[in-house]
Design an enzyme around this catalytic site. Structure first.
Site, PDB file in Angstrom:
ATOM      1  N   THR A 209     -13.298   2.439  -4.011  1.00  0.00           N
ATOM      2  CA  THR A 209     -11.934   0.966  -3.347  1.00  0.00           C
ATOM      3  C   THR A 209     -11.400   1.852  -1.900  1.00  0.00           C
ATOM      4  O   THR A 209     -11.613   2.840  -1.890  1.00  0.00           O
ATOM      5  CB  THR A 209     -11.293   1.406  -3.940  1.00  0.00           C
ATOM      6  OG1 THR A 209     -11.045   1.166  -5.899  1.00  0.00           O
ATOM      7  CG2 THR A 209      -9.435   1.723  -3.705  1.00  0.00           C
ATOM      8  N   ARG A 237      -9.718  -8.484 -16.168  1.00  0.00           N
ATOM      9  CA  ARG A 237      -8.989  -6.591 -16.063  1.00  0.00           C
ATOM     10  C   ARG A 237      -8.373  -6.513 -14.756  1.00  0.00           C
ATOM     11  O   ARG A 237      -9.481  -7.352 -13.733  1.00  0.00           O
ATOM     12  CB  ARG A 237     -10.157  -5.771 -16.303  1.00  0.00           C
ATOM     13  CG  ARG A 237      -9.609  -4.677 -16.627  1.00  0.00           C
ATOM     14  CD  ARG A 237      -9.577  -3.604 -15.066  1.00  0.00           C
ATOM     15  NE  ARG A 237      -9.684  -2.145 -14.757  1.00  0.00           N
ATOM     16  CZ  ARG A 237      -9.302  -2.144 -13.716  1.00  0.00           C
ATOM     17  NH1 ARG A 237      -9.729  -2.526 -12.794  1.00  0.00           N
ATOM     18  NH2 ARG A 237      -9.086  -0.244 -13.101  1.00  0.00           N
ATOM     19  N   THR A 260      -6.263   5.683  -5.798  1.00  0.00           N
ATOM     20  CA  THR A 260      -8.496   4.972  -6.276  1.00  0.00           C
ATOM     21  C   THR A 260      -8.322   6.391  -7.420  1.00  0.00           C
ATOM     22  O   THR A 260      -8.104   7.741  -6.921  1.00  0.00           O
ATOM     23  CB  THR A 260      -8.941   5.622  -4.848  1.00  0.00           C
ATOM     24  OG1 THR A 260      -9.993   5.229  -4.857  1.00  0.00           O
ATOM     25  CG2 THR A 260      -8.873   6.914  -3.852  1.00  0.00           C
ATOM     26  N   GLY A 261      -8.780   5.131  -8.029  1.00  0.00           N
ATOM     27  CA  GLY A 261      -9.846   6.336  -9.427  1.00  0.00           C
ATOM     28  C   GLY A 261      -9.675   5.363 -10.757  1.00  0.00           C
ATOM     29  O   GLY A 261      -9.307   4.367 -10.238  1.00  0.00           O
TER      30      GLY A 261
END
Ligand code: ASP
Length: 346
Positions: A209, A237, A260-261
């Site tokens: 990302t 999702r 991000t994650g």
């Protein structure tokens, strides 16, 4: 005619004017910080050639954004331009090179936010838009809304003159192989659906990302994020990336940043808004607030290997904490120093 333009017109006529400053007020210092995703990024997993490509593309993106700032463009322009470089690269999980859903499709999410006005625009689950960050900006500027999704967002793109691209445009063998790997793992473990915890543990490919925060000459902050989400996502999702306060945030009073994650944790924590709130209501520094969110709150909720963030405040202070083994990251600070890093221990 603006004052600076007026002086510029006179300067060639009277050399005397050439020495005068072109702007009436001193410009604010500028800076930019970016990430290209957090995750299981270790030296062992990387070839020298890949590492060179990642560092080179991060540099190119930072330089592109910084050049916008140097030329007097807004922090929004800088974020958009810098993120587009990474969206156009097959290396990152955004735009071209995005990860695949369970059905072998690409569904992209992006958001951008203006710290001056606190306006924001976002798109989610778009499948035919090469640069979702640009579409997010159009949502912010051309509609009264914040978030448009799916085919509706694509209808809006067409109405704005954006040429849609076929799904093939986004294909990379590496991401396809990553999906096959996760599907095999899933079959083996007979899991009906990959839990976020499972993704953290088994999907080493859930990173890439991209995000940016910038500070412009007028002292305004902006933040942006763009992603393909998580490999093997399904049922429509959507993660944190297109959600204001979760995966993106900007407020001139506090900071601008991008997360991000594993988005599910960021959404439950409203992680970036929490950073802002700690700064605003508790008077914490950006560094203290960001470290607390990533190393304490995120770890308490999801454990280590859940993600990271980048952030920038109006003083030009930059943060890039993460609790994963690595995070593609870099900045150009207020002194013009460009730095790019990948691993945890560098
Ligand atoms: N946060 C993104 C999501 O959950 C993924 C990532 O940052 O790698 O969709």
């Amino acid at each position: 005619m603006s004052f600076s333009r007026f002086v510029r017109c006179l300067a060639p006529v009277a050399g005397l004017f050439a020495a005068l400053p072109l702007a009436a007020a001193p410009a604010h210092k500028i800076a930019i910080v970016m990430h290209g995703g957090a995750g299981t990024i270790t030296r062992g997993e990387m070839t020298a050639a890949m590492e060179t490509q990642y560092r080179g593309t991060m540099k190119e993106a930072l330089k592109t954004g910084y050049a916008e700032l140097q030329h007097g463009s807004s922090s929004l322009d800088a974020c958009e331009a810098a993120i587009e470089v990474l969206e156009n690269s097959p290396l990152f999980n955004a735009g071209k090179g995005a990860v695949f859903t369970h059905n072998g499709q690409v569904e992209l999410d992006a958001a951008i936010m203006d710290g001056r006005t606190m306006k924001a625009g976002a798109v989610a689950a778009v499948q035919h838009v090469a640069n979702p960050i640009h579409l997010a900006r159009l949502v912010m500027e051309k509609t009264p809304h914040v978030l448009l999704v799916g085919t509706g967002a694509e209808d809006f793109a067409i109405a704005q003159g954006i040429k849609l691209v076929p799904q093939d445009y986004f294909f990379t063998q590496r991401r396809w192989d990553a999906l096959q790997h996760v599907l095999n793992e899933e079959r083996k473990s007979k899991q009906a659906m990959a839990e976020p915890e499972g993704i953290a543990g088994t999907n080493a490919h859930a990173f890439g990302t991209v995000g940016c925060a910038a500070l412009d000459r007028d002292g305004n902050l902006a933040g942006g994020t763009s992603t393909g989400g998580l490999t093997n996502k399904r049922f429509g999702r959507v993660g944190d990336s297109p959600l204001v306060g979760d995966g993106v945030y900007a407020d001139n009073a506090t900071f601008a940043g991008s997360g991000t994650g594993i988005g599910e944790y960021y959404m439950r924590l409203n992680l970036l808004k929490d950073v802002s709130d700690l700064m605003e209501y508790k008077g914490w520094s950006l560094q203290k607030a960001a470290n607390y969110e990533i190393h304490t709150k995120l770890v308490k909720l999801g454990g280590t290997n859940t993600g990271g963030m980048i952030g920038l405040d109006r003083a030009g202070d930059i943060v890039m904490p993460f609790n994963t083994p690595g995070m593609y990251r870099g900045y150009v600070d207020t002194h013009g120093h460009l730095v790019v890093k990948i691993y945890g221990n560098e």
